[in-house]
Motif scaffolding. Structure first.
Motif, short mmCIF file in Angstrom:
data_model
loop_
_atom_site.label_atom_id
_atom_site.label_comp_id
_atom_site.label_asym_id
_atom_site.label_seq_id
_atom_site.Cartn_x
_atom_site.Cartn_y
_atom_site.Cartn_z
N GLN A 105 -26.49 -14.21 7.21
CA GLN A 105 -24.92 -14.45 6.99
C GLN A 105 -23.96 -14.38 8.26
OE1 GLN A 105 -23.43 -11.90 3.78
NE2 GLN A 105 -21.52 -13.02 3.68
N ASN A 106 -23.10 -15.57 8.43
CA ASN A 106 -22.27 -15.46 9.32
C ASN A 106 -22.80 -16.00 10.76
OD1 ASN A 106 -20.06 -14.67 7.91
ND2 ASN A 106 -20.68 -12.62 8.31
N VAL A 107 -23.82 -16.49 10.79
CA VAL A 107 -24.68 -17.14 11.77
C VAL A 107 -24.17 -18.35 12.07
CG1 VAL A 107 -26.65 -17.62 13.05
CG2 VAL A 107 -26.58 -15.32 12.29
N THR A 108 -23.46 -18.82 13.07
CA THR A 108 -22.94 -20.23 13.26
C THR A 108 -23.98 -21.23 13.91
OG1 THR A 108 -21.75 -19.88 15.33
CG2 THR A 108 -20.63 -19.53 13.23
N SER A 109 -24.98 -20.65 14.93
CA SER A 109 -25.83 -21.25 15.47
C SER A 109 -26.78 -20.40 16.08
CB SER A 109 -25.37 -22.23 16.43
OG SER A 109 -24.84 -21.55 17.46
N VAL A 110 -28.15 -20.90 16.58
CA VAL A 110 -28.99 -19.93 17.16
C VAL A 110 -29.73 -20.76 18.46
CG1 VAL A 110 -31.36 -18.77 16.72
CG2 VAL A 110 -30.03 -19.20 14.93
N GLU A 111 -29.59 -20.01 19.51
CA GLU A 111 -29.99 -20.54 20.72
C GLU A 111 -31.48 -19.82 20.90
OE1 GLU A 111 -27.57 -19.91 24.28
OE2 GLU A 111 -25.72 -20.57 22.97
N ASN A 112 -32.42 -20.82 21.03
CA ASN A 112 -33.90 -20.23 21.07
C ASN A 112 -34.34 -20.21 22.52
OD1 ASN A 112 -36.77 -19.72 20.93
ND2 ASN A 112 -36.96 -21.51 19.57
N ARG A 113 -34.45 -18.94 22.96
CA ARG A 113 -34.90 -18.87 24.39
C ARG A 113 -36.18 -18.10 24.42
NH1 ARG A 113 -29.41 -17.23 27.62
NH2 ARG A 113 -28.24 -19.36 27.07
N LEU A 114 -36.68 -18.37 23.22
CA LEU A 114 -38.26 -17.36 23.16
C LEU A 114 -39.33 -18.48 23.68
CD1 LEU A 114 -37.84 -16.22 19.30
CD2 LEU A 114 -37.85 -15.00 21.47
N ILE A 115 -40.25 -17.67 24.71
CA ILE A 115 -41.17 -18.55 25.13
C ILE A 115 -42.60 -17.99 24.49
CG2 ILE A 115 -39.75 -19.19 27.17
CD1 ILE A 115 -41.08 -16.88 28.80
N LEU A 116 -43.54 -19.02 24.82
CA LEU A 116 -45.06 -18.56 24.59
C LEU A 116 -45.48 -17.98 25.78
CD1 LEU A 116 -46.07 -21.74 22.72
CD2 LEU A 116 -45.87 -19.66 21.64
N LYS A 117 -46.45 -16.95 25.34
CA LYS A 117 -47.35 -16.18 26.34
C LYS A 117 -48.30 -17.37 27.01
CE LYS A 117 -47.47 -11.86 24.77
NZ LYS A 117 -48.27 -10.56 24.38
#
Length: 117
Positions: A105-117
């Motif tokens: 709730q209340n999240v407007t957007s998500v910046e995905n900076r997750l990387i694969l090993k």
């Protein structure tokens, strides 16, 4: 002669009344400005508290998810925008973390900076 003195006093009283009116108007303007400033500060504080709550909730969701709890996923929230960063070993895990964040709730957007090993 009393009539002249009476007129002078009435003029002085009128001037004093005008000064009081101006002072009251100035005080009112300053009070309005102070209220607006405090309202803005309260709103910014509320935003910070909302962001902190969003971050805490997402971290709890990640720790509660058996597929994600073993990973170091950094979560930061600013203005409802969540940034996820860290290294994961599967694209499915990255997708799951992003989905959890987006579903909060209340999240407007998500910046995905997750990387694969």
């Amino acid at each position: 002669m009393l009539g002249v003195v009476g007129c002078e006093q009435q003029g002085t009283a009128e001037k004093a009344g005008e000064k009081l009116d101006r002072a009251a108007a100035t005080a009112s303007d300053k009070l309005d400005a102070a209220k607006a400033s405090l309202s803005g500060e309260a709103e910014r504080t509320g935003d910070y508290m909302d962001d902190a709550g969003i971050t805490a909730k997402i971290k709890a969701e990640i720790l509660g998810d058996p597929t994600l709890k073993v990973f170091q996923i950094h979560v930061a929230t600013t203005g409802g925008v969540v940034t996820l960063s860290g290294t994961l070993d599967a694209q499915l895990s990255i997708n799951r973390a992003v989905d959890l964040a987006r579903g909060t709730q209340n999240v407007t957007s998500v910046e995905n900076r997750l990387i694969l090993k």
